[in-house]
Motif scaffolding. Structure first.
Motif, PDB file in Angstrom:
ATOM      1  N   UNK A  23      11.587  -9.085  -0.309  1.00  0.00           N
ATOM      2  CA  UNK A  23      12.609  -9.095   0.885  1.00  0.00           C
ATOM      3  C   UNK A  23      13.043  -7.624   1.354  1.00  0.00           C
ATOM      4  N   UNK A  24      12.633  -6.749   0.689  1.00  0.00           N
ATOM      5  CA  UNK A  24      12.894  -5.304   0.955  1.00  0.00           C
ATOM      6  C   UNK A  24      12.341  -4.997   2.435  1.00  0.00           C
ATOM      7  N   UNK A  25      13.342  -4.138   3.109  1.00  0.00           N
ATOM      8  CA  UNK A  25      13.003  -3.614   4.485  1.00  0.00           C
ATOM      9  C   UNK A  25      11.952  -2.484   4.252  1.00  0.00           C
ATOM     10  N   UNK A  26      11.434  -2.180   5.530  1.00  0.00           N
ATOM     11  CA  UNK A  26      10.608  -1.033   5.603  1.00  0.00           C
ATOM     12  C   UNK A  26      11.565   0.040   5.162  1.00  0.00           C
ATOM     13  N   UNK A  27      12.737   0.321   5.589  1.00  0.00           N
ATOM     14  CA  UNK A  27      13.731   1.517   5.412  1.00  0.00           C
ATOM     15  C   UNK A  27      14.146   1.363   3.818  1.00  0.00           C
ATOM     16  N   UNK A  32      13.088   3.995  -1.377  1.00  0.00           N
ATOM     17  CA  UNK A  32      12.612   4.116  -2.974  1.00  0.00           C
ATOM     18  C   UNK A  32      11.661   5.121  -2.889  1.00  0.00           C
ATOM     19  N   UNK A  33      10.584   4.985  -2.186  1.00  0.00           N
ATOM     20  CA  UNK A  33       9.375   6.126  -2.262  1.00  0.00           C
ATOM     21  C   UNK A  33      10.123   7.638  -2.407  1.00  0.00           C
ATOM     22  N   UNK A  34      10.814   7.833  -1.411  1.00  0.00           N
ATOM     23  CA  UNK A  34      11.396   9.211  -1.246  1.00  0.00           C
ATOM     24  C   UNK A  34      12.071   9.540  -2.603  1.00  0.00           C
ATOM     25  N   UNK A  35      13.263   8.517  -2.839  1.00  0.00           N
ATOM     26  CA  UNK A  35      13.810   8.878  -4.265  1.00  0.00           C
ATOM     27  C   UNK A  35      13.124   9.158  -5.370  1.00  0.00           C
TER      28      UNK A  35
END
Length: 136
Positions: A23-27, A32-35
């Protein structure tokens, strides 16, 4: 004596990968990827991997308008057929399959079939460098 390419993929696997939920959104996934400076997110439901989302998947979704983008969740973007290997699989076998199928990452499971880590193209390059240098 084993050659370095016969060593288990686990040696070069990134342990404890960052994961997301269906249920995670695109944002949420972008953040998560950036962090964590990663490009692949295994998607987990009830403690089991059910798919994977890559930064490429998110870039493709960026073309959607804001309303459409807000409706899309990880479950809508994820690849369902995730390449998975046992931790003892020889590095050479994993790398060959990744190259042949043009796969950017594979999941690595332990003896119980649980997610141990993720092996990416970047991990493969690090392994190649160490092997070429004669390092362990």
């Amino acid at each position: 004596m084993k050659t370095k390419l016969e060593i288990p993929v686990e040696v070069y696997t990134t342990p404890h990968p960052v994961t997301a939920r269906e249920d995670n959104s695109i944002d949420d996934m972008k953040a998560l990827m950036q962090q964590h400076h990663v490009r692949h997110l295994p998607i987990v439901s009830a403690g089991k991997v059910v798919g994977i989302v890559s930064d490429r998947d998110l870039r493709m979704a960026a073309a959607l308008n804001l309303n459409e983008k807000n409706l899309i969740k990880a479950a809508d973007l994820m690849t369902l057929e995730v390449a998975t290997f046992h931790c003892a699989t020889p590095l050479q076998k994993v790398a060959l399959e990744m190259a042949e199928k043009k796969i950017g990452s594979v999941l690595v499971n332990d003896d119980k079939g649980e997610l141990l880590g993720i092996f990416t193209v970047t991990d493969a390059l690090h392994a190649l460098i160490k092997i070429m240098r004669g390092e362990k």
